[in-house]
Design a protein around this motif. Structure first.
Motif, short mmCIF file in Angstrom:
data_model
loop_
_atom_site.label_atom_id
_atom_site.label_comp_id
_atom_site.label_asym_id
_atom_site.label_seq_id
_atom_site.Cartn_x
_atom_site.Cartn_y
_atom_site.Cartn_z
N ALA A 254 99.01 46.13 41.06
CA ALA A 254 99.32 45.37 39.85
C ALA A 254 99.73 43.94 40.20
O ALA A 254 99.31 42.98 39.54
CB ALA A 254 100.42 46.06 39.05
N ALA A 255 100.54 43.80 41.23
CA ALA A 255 100.95 42.46 41.66
C ALA A 255 99.75 41.65 42.14
O ALA A 255 99.60 40.48 41.78
CB ALA A 255 102.00 42.56 42.76
N GLU A 256 98.88 42.27 42.91
CA GLU A 256 97.68 41.57 43.39
C GLU A 256 96.80 41.13 42.22
O GLU A 256 96.30 40.00 42.20
CB GLU A 256 96.88 42.44 44.36
N ALA A 257 96.62 42.00 41.25
CA ALA A 257 95.79 41.65 40.09
C ALA A 257 96.40 40.48 39.32
O ALA A 257 95.69 39.55 38.92
CB ALA A 257 95.63 42.87 39.17
N ALA A 258 97.70 40.49 39.12
CA ALA A 258 98.37 39.40 38.42
C ALA A 258 98.28 38.11 39.23
O ALA A 258 98.04 37.03 38.68
CB ALA A 258 99.83 39.75 38.15
N LEU A 259 98.42 38.21 40.53
CA LEU A 259 98.35 37.03 41.39
C LEU A 259 96.93 36.45 41.45
O LEU A 259 96.76 35.24 41.57
CB LEU A 259 98.87 37.36 42.79
N LEU A 260 95.93 37.31 41.34
CA LEU A 260 94.55 36.81 41.30
C LEU A 260 94.30 35.93 40.09
O LEU A 260 93.42 35.08 40.10
CB LEU A 260 93.55 37.97 41.32
N GLU A 261 95.08 36.12 39.03
CA GLU A 261 94.99 35.25 37.87
C GLU A 261 95.65 33.89 38.14
O GLU A 261 95.36 32.92 37.46
CB GLU A 261 95.65 35.89 36.65
N CYS A 262 96.50 33.83 39.14
CA CYS A 262 97.14 32.56 39.52
C CYS A 262 96.27 31.77 40.48
O CYS A 262 96.24 30.55 40.45
CB CYS A 262 98.49 32.84 40.19
N CYS A 263 95.60 32.48 41.37
CA CYS A 263 94.68 31.88 42.34
C CYS A 263 93.63 32.93 42.65
O CYS A 263 93.98 34.05 43.04
CB CYS A 263 95.42 31.46 43.61
N GLY A 264 92.38 32.59 42.49
CA GLY A 264 91.30 33.56 42.61
C GLY A 264 90.91 33.97 44.02
O GLY A 264 89.88 34.60 44.21
N SER A 265 91.73 33.66 45.01
CA SER A 265 91.47 34.09 46.38
C SER A 265 92.13 35.44 46.63
O SER A 265 93.35 35.57 46.53
CB SER A 265 92.03 33.06 47.38
N ARG A 266 91.32 36.42 46.96
CA ARG A 266 91.86 37.76 47.24
C ARG A 266 92.83 37.68 48.42
O ARG A 266 93.89 38.29 48.40
CB ARG A 266 90.73 38.75 47.54
N ARG A 267 92.48 36.93 49.46
CA ARG A 267 93.36 36.83 50.64
C ARG A 267 94.73 36.28 50.24
O ARG A 267 95.78 36.77 50.68
CB ARG A 267 92.70 35.92 51.68
#
Length: 188
Positions: A42-55
């Protein structure tokens, strides 16, 4: 105004904020507490909305818990500086060109569309700019002026500036994420 499609951009002259500093800090604090306890996915998904880099998102989620907003913003900057060109390209692919309010004059829509097309043709990715602190009425002029200026950059100079704008956008989006997480129950 790219990135506006994702919650986007801003820049200098501060816009008055009707929410008091203590209310914002409380929302940040409780929001950060919630964010720190979200499941990793869930955190990764929310963070991907902040910056689209998976890494970038994986790294940011893995370093939780963050003790305060300043620490999470510093971690965001550090993770942003460490992105490889392919990571930046991935983040840029997630960005969208900005849109104007439907009531804006047709000429403004056409000018912005043409400027974005020229930029994307020259550099191969969406134009991004952080417009934090600017009033919405200033966005079009700021974006058009920035595109005009940045079209004259050589590709290396523009790549560096684009990466900096992406870091600025990520910071603003993290603040929004943490504030929103403090106002409502976790959507995850």
């Amino acid at each position: 105004m790219p990135a506006q499609g994702r919650g986007a951009a801003h820049a200098e002259a501060p816009v008055p904020d009707p929410v008091s500093a203590s209310t914002r800090e409380s929302a940040h604090s409780s929001g950060l507490d919630r964010f720190n306890t979200w499941p990793r996915e869930a955190a990764e998904a929310a963070l991907l909305e902040c910056c689209g880099s998976r890494r970038w998102a994986v790294r940011m989620a893995a370093h939780r818990p963050y003790p305060d907003l300043g620490t999470v913003l510093a971690a965001s900057d550090e993770a942003g500086y460490d992105l490889a060109p392919t990571d930046i390209a991935e983040a840029l692919a997630a960005e969208s060109a900005p849109c104007l309010h439907h009531a804006a004059p047709r000429a403004a829509h056409l000018a912005l569309r043409a400027a974005h097309a020229a930029y994307e043709s020259r550099f191969g990715h969406a134009f991004v700019i952080c417009l934090d602190g600017l009033r919405p009425s200033q966005h079009v002029d700021q974006v058009l002026a920035a595109i005009r200026t940045r079209l004259a950059h050589d590709p290396d100079e523009e790549r560096s500036l684009t990466a900096e704008e992406m870091r600025r956008l990520a910071r603003g989006r993290i603040i929004e994420l943490v504030t929103e997480a403090g106002r409502a129950p976790s959507p995850f």
